[in-house]
Scaffold this active site. Structure first.
Site, mmCIF file in Angstrom:
data_model
loop_
_atom_site.group_PDB
_atom_site.id
_atom_site.type_symbol
_atom_site.label_atom_id
_atom_site.label_comp_id
_atom_site.label_asym_id
_atom_site.label_seq_id
_atom_site.Cartn_x
_atom_site.Cartn_y
_atom_site.Cartn_z
ATOM 1 N N ARG A 233 -6.985 3.786 -0.448
ATOM 2 C CA ARG A 233 -5.831 2.544 -0.095
ATOM 3 C C ARG A 233 -5.832 2.337 1.534
ATOM 4 O O ARG A 233 -6.227 3.340 2.158
ATOM 5 C CB ARG A 233 -4.453 3.288 -0.448
ATOM 6 N N GLU A 262 -3.782 -6.449 1.260
ATOM 7 C CA GLU A 262 -4.773 -7.409 0.338
ATOM 8 C C GLU A 262 -3.977 -8.360 -0.684
ATOM 9 O O GLU A 262 -2.816 -8.042 -0.824
ATOM 10 C CB GLU A 262 -5.259 -6.259 -0.763
ATOM 11 N N HIS A 280 -11.835 -4.985 -2.893
ATOM 12 C CA HIS A 280 -11.141 -3.791 -3.744
ATOM 13 C C HIS A 280 -12.042 -4.073 -5.135
ATOM 14 O O HIS A 280 -11.287 -4.445 -6.053
ATOM 15 C CB HIS A 280 -9.636 -4.118 -3.941
#
Ligand code: 8YV
Length: 313
Positions: A233, A262, A280
């Site tokens: 993360r 993000e 991601h």
């Protein structure tokens, strides 16, 4: 005619195949489609019996508070850092994750980033494609095999990364809450782990105790030949400290699949040459996403048929 299907709430857009399957079994409400989400929750919140959300999105507690009949949350992913698990436990809300399904893909990406960064893959691709090779020879890269890999977090994903790194003859160390039955060295702190790593790979959850765990101190310990790999993360890293460390050569570089804001990536990161960035996509293969979609559907069907989700946290 009134629908007898259970009402579920979808927090963010899902892959179309999953959305379609959910629509066959449930009365789906899509929060992201509601012009006035607050009004929707006020008017229809009481009807909602289940939620589908993504690991990177979760669901706000303020929303859960308006859904008294919702006792099941199916997460498309394994991260629960955006769900208050104390709240769900206190309110007997089951939370399912797509356990084990994405482990291989995420570990594959960690190794891909490790190899691609050290072997200059992106720059070589651009060099070859541009025709620059006709005028000059390519520069050298750095060896990956046999180097030291420190894995922060030795859960299923961390372990899968370690197994792959073993095949590359790497010396492996790790941090974890408890000693694991593995032939790797366990470090007491992430700073110690960084100090004995060429590649520091983050594979830990984004839970509160890990927020900004990687800071200036850890990066200094990683040192100027060290590379940070993050498939966990973005919130686990202090981004300002990382940018400074990259700009000042405190560490050699970073390969990042995840970011704190993000899908926005800090402009300073986007400008640096010593970073490799991916959007991601660690679990984003056709095969794995299909498995994840099936898992979400199966968990909800199990919940609505016999009251129990299958792969709960
Ligand atoms: C997914 C993730 O990309 O599992 C997680 O928690 O973050 C990822 O696997 C995400 O949940 C889907 O958008």
């Amino acid at each position: 005619m009134m629908s007898t299907q259970p009402h579920i709430l979808i927090i963010q857009p899902l892959m179309p195949q999953l959305d379609e399957k959910l629509s066959q079994h449930f009365h789906c409400h899509r929060l992201y489609d509601e012009q006035d989400a607050a009004l929707f929750l006020q008017r229809q919140g009481k009807e909602i019996q289940g939620i589908v959300t993504r690991g990177d999105v979760g669901v706000e507690t303020a929303i859960l508070e308006q859904l008294p009949a919702c006792k099941a949350i199916a997460v498309f992913g394994v991260g629960t850092d955006r769900i208050d698990l104390n709240y769900t436990a206190a309110h007997a809300i089951q939370v399912s994750i797509t356990s084990d399904i994405l482990t291989d893909d995420v570990a594959d990406l960690a190794m891909t980033l490790t190899l691609a960064f050290s072997r200059n893959l992106v720059a070589y691709h651009q060099f070859a494609r541009s025709g620059a090779w006709e005028n000059t020879s390519a520069s050298l890269s750095s060896k990956a095999s046999g180097k030291r890999m420190g894995i922060a977090g030795l859960g299923a994903i961390g372990l899968a990364i370690a197994r792959r790194a073993e095949a590359f003859g790497m010396e492996i160390a790790y941090t974890a809450r408890s000693q694991k039955n593995v032939p790797y060295q366990r470090c007491e702190s992430i700073e110690q782990l960084a100090a004995c790593s060429d590649f520091l790979v983050l594979a830990l959850p984004g839970s509160p105790e890990n927020i900004q765990l990687v800071d200036a101190k850890v990066l200094a310990a990683l040192g100027k030949s060290g590379v940070l790999i993050n498939i966990a993360r973005g919130t686990v890293v202090n981004e300002n400290d990382l940018i400074q460390a990259l700009q000042q050569g405190v560490i050699k570089g970073a390969a990042l699949d995840v970011f704190p804001q993000e899908p926005v990536i800090h402009p300073a990161l986007r400008e640096l040459d010593n970073v490799l960035l991916t959007p991601h996509i660690a679990s984003a293969t056709h095969e794995t996403r299909e498995g994840m979609a099936n898992n979400v559907l199966e968990n909800l069907l199990a919940y609505f048929s016999d009251g129990k989700m299958l792969t709960t946290v």
